[in-house]
Design a protein around this motif. Structure first.
Motif, PDB file in Angstrom:
ATOM      1  N   GLU A   1       0.842  -1.189   0.000  1.00 48.56           N
ATOM      2  CA  GLU A   1       0.000   0.000   0.000  1.00 48.56           C
ATOM      3  C   GLU A   1       0.883   1.248   0.000  1.00 48.56           C
ATOM      4  O   GLU A   1       2.007   1.225   0.542  1.00 48.56           O
TER       5      GLU A   1
ATOM      6  N   THR B   1       5.332   4.754   2.357  1.00 50.59           N
ATOM      7  CA  THR B   1       5.675   6.035   2.983  1.00 50.59           C
ATOM      8  C   THR B   1       6.175   5.831   4.403  1.00 50.59           C
ATOM      9  O   THR B   1       7.150   6.461   4.833  1.00 50.59           O
ATOM     10  N   ALA B   2       5.539   4.907   5.136  1.00 48.48           N
ATOM     11  CA  ALA B   2       5.924   4.672   6.529  1.00 48.48           C
ATOM     12  C   ALA B   2       7.309   4.050   6.616  1.00 48.48           C
ATOM     13  O   ALA B   2       8.096   4.393   7.500  1.00 48.48           O
TER      14      ALA B   2
ATOM     15  N   GLU C   1       0.624   3.847   1.722  1.00 48.34           N
ATOM     16  CA  GLU C   1       0.901   4.272   3.091  1.00 48.34           C
ATOM     17  C   GLU C   1       2.024   3.443   3.712  1.00 48.34           C
ATOM     18  O   GLU C   1       2.830   3.949   4.500  1.00 48.34           O
ATOM     19  N   GLU C   2       2.093   2.165   3.372  1.00 47.82           N
ATOM     20  CA  GLU C   2       3.138   1.303   3.897  1.00 47.82           C
ATOM     21  C   GLU C   2       4.508   1.720   3.360  1.00 47.82           C
ATOM     22  O   GLU C   2       5.502   1.695   4.075  1.00 47.82           O
TER      23      GLU C   2
END
Length: 367
Positions: free
Chosen positions: A103, A108-109, A105-106
């Motif tokens: 994902e 980016t994290a 978001e994953e």
């Protein structure tokens, strides 16, 4: 998605143990077909982990790659997609196999500890497997069904094989007044998730629970463990229908799925065509080729019930030696030779030349 220090050590230790147990198997890799030893200067050890769906294909890829590069040892641990992604993020493996892309978001994290600082990731579809609807009804060799009918069968809303919803799509087929037993996976399954993702997209008014890995008990039917369990239950049952990796369909009857105004049987070409007909996800980097599968496609000749599994690596590796190994291994996997080896070993659908042309620049960017 961080692992504890203890978990990380266990992951690395487990992969190290895999390396030790795999070395003997790797020594069994076939000799080059011309009888000559490999002239490749590539050497080192490459560790990957992830999707079990790729296991048979990975075995074929490893054998072919090590034959051409006798100085390289490749180990792949089919721990599952989620575990493979975590292992890769924590730097315990140099690449991952996953039945879904990371994902946004994953990513980016982060961090991705095998990668250089500020490196992006490389991910692309490498393994395409059609999912067949298999059935066992005496005297009926093939059926045509649309998505709403399939959804109602598996929710238990259509209970007899001679139901008008089935009969109207199969003129001339003698359908018995026989109860339908819908067989589903009893374990958490990427096959179930992809099958139900198709139903959620193509029959949203008739499929009520979205894309799921675990089958809802309220739908009834018969549960079976793994692909082999589903195939066995359909084979031994009466009036049964189930979903399974197409390579395991054997002599069972299968369903043609309605796409647009035509009914399409699963074939490697039709499974690969749905990937070509689907857009890349927006907002991704140039080397991040995540696909948004168009399960509702009406393009001629596409088969929409497929599992697409990815390979994931670093755009830039902290260790240059890993970069060279991953780049070479990924290049072999997407080559015509590598895809043919997987098709023969695992019944997968080889990627098309068009998709290969998109993937190659992403692999070439690895450094």
């Amino acid at each position: 998605m961080k692992l504890s220090a203890l978990t990380k050590v266990a992951a690395i230790s487990g992969l190290a143990a895999l390396t030790l147990t795999s070395c003997a198997a790797n020594e069994q890799a076939p000799a080059a077909s011309d009888g000559e030893t490999s002239s490749s200067s590539l050497a080192g050890e490459l560790i990957g982990a992830g999707a079990s769906s790729q296991d048979a294909a990975q075995n074929a890829w490893i054998a072919g790659f090590q034959t051409a590069n006798s100085g390289v040892t490749v180990n792949y641990d089919p721990t599952g997609s989620g575990a493979g992604r975590e292992t890769f993020q924590q730097g315990a493996s140099s690449f991952a196999g996953s039945d879904r892309a990371f994902e946004a978001e994953e990513i980016t994290a982060g961090p991705f500890e095998a990668c250089a600082v500020d490196s992006g990731i490389v991910e692309f579809p490498a393994y395409i497997s059609p999912i067949a609807l298999i059935f066992n009804v005496e005297g009926v060799e093939s059926l045509k069904l649309d998505a709403p009918t399939v959804a109602q069968i598996f929710e238990g809303k259509i209970a007899k094989w001679n139901d008008p919803a089935i009969a109207d799509q199969n003129e001339g087929v003698e359908l018995p007044d026989l109860a339908i037993t819908a067989v589903h996976r009893s374990d958490e399954s990427g096959t179930t998730e992809n099958f139900t993702d198709y139903l959620a997209a193509a029959a949203p008014d008739d499929w009520s629970v979205g894309a799921i890995e675990s089958w809802p008990s309220e739908f009834g039917g018969e549960g079976a463990q793994g692909t082999s369990g589903v195939v066995a239950a359909v084979t031994s049952g009466v009036g049964t229908i189930g979903y399974a990796d197409a390579s395991q369909a054997g002599e069972l009857s299968t369903v043609e799925i309605k796409v647009g105004e035509e009914y399409v049987a699963y074939t490697p070409e039709a499974a690969a065509a749905i990937v070509d007909a689907s857009p890349l996800e927006e907002g991704r980097g140039a080397t991040d080729l995540a696909i948004t599968l168009d399960r509702k496609s009406t393009e001629s000749g596409v088969y929409p019930i497929v599992l697409v599994s990815y390979l994931v690596g670093c755009e830039a590796y902290a260790d240059p030696a890993n970069a060279e190994l991953v780049k070479s291994y990924f290049s072999y996997i997407v080559s015509e030779e590598g895809q043919s080896a997987a098709a023969e070993a695992a019944g997968s659908a080889p990627i098309t030349a068009s998709l290969r042309d998109k993937i190659t620049p992403a692999i070439d960017a690895i450094s």
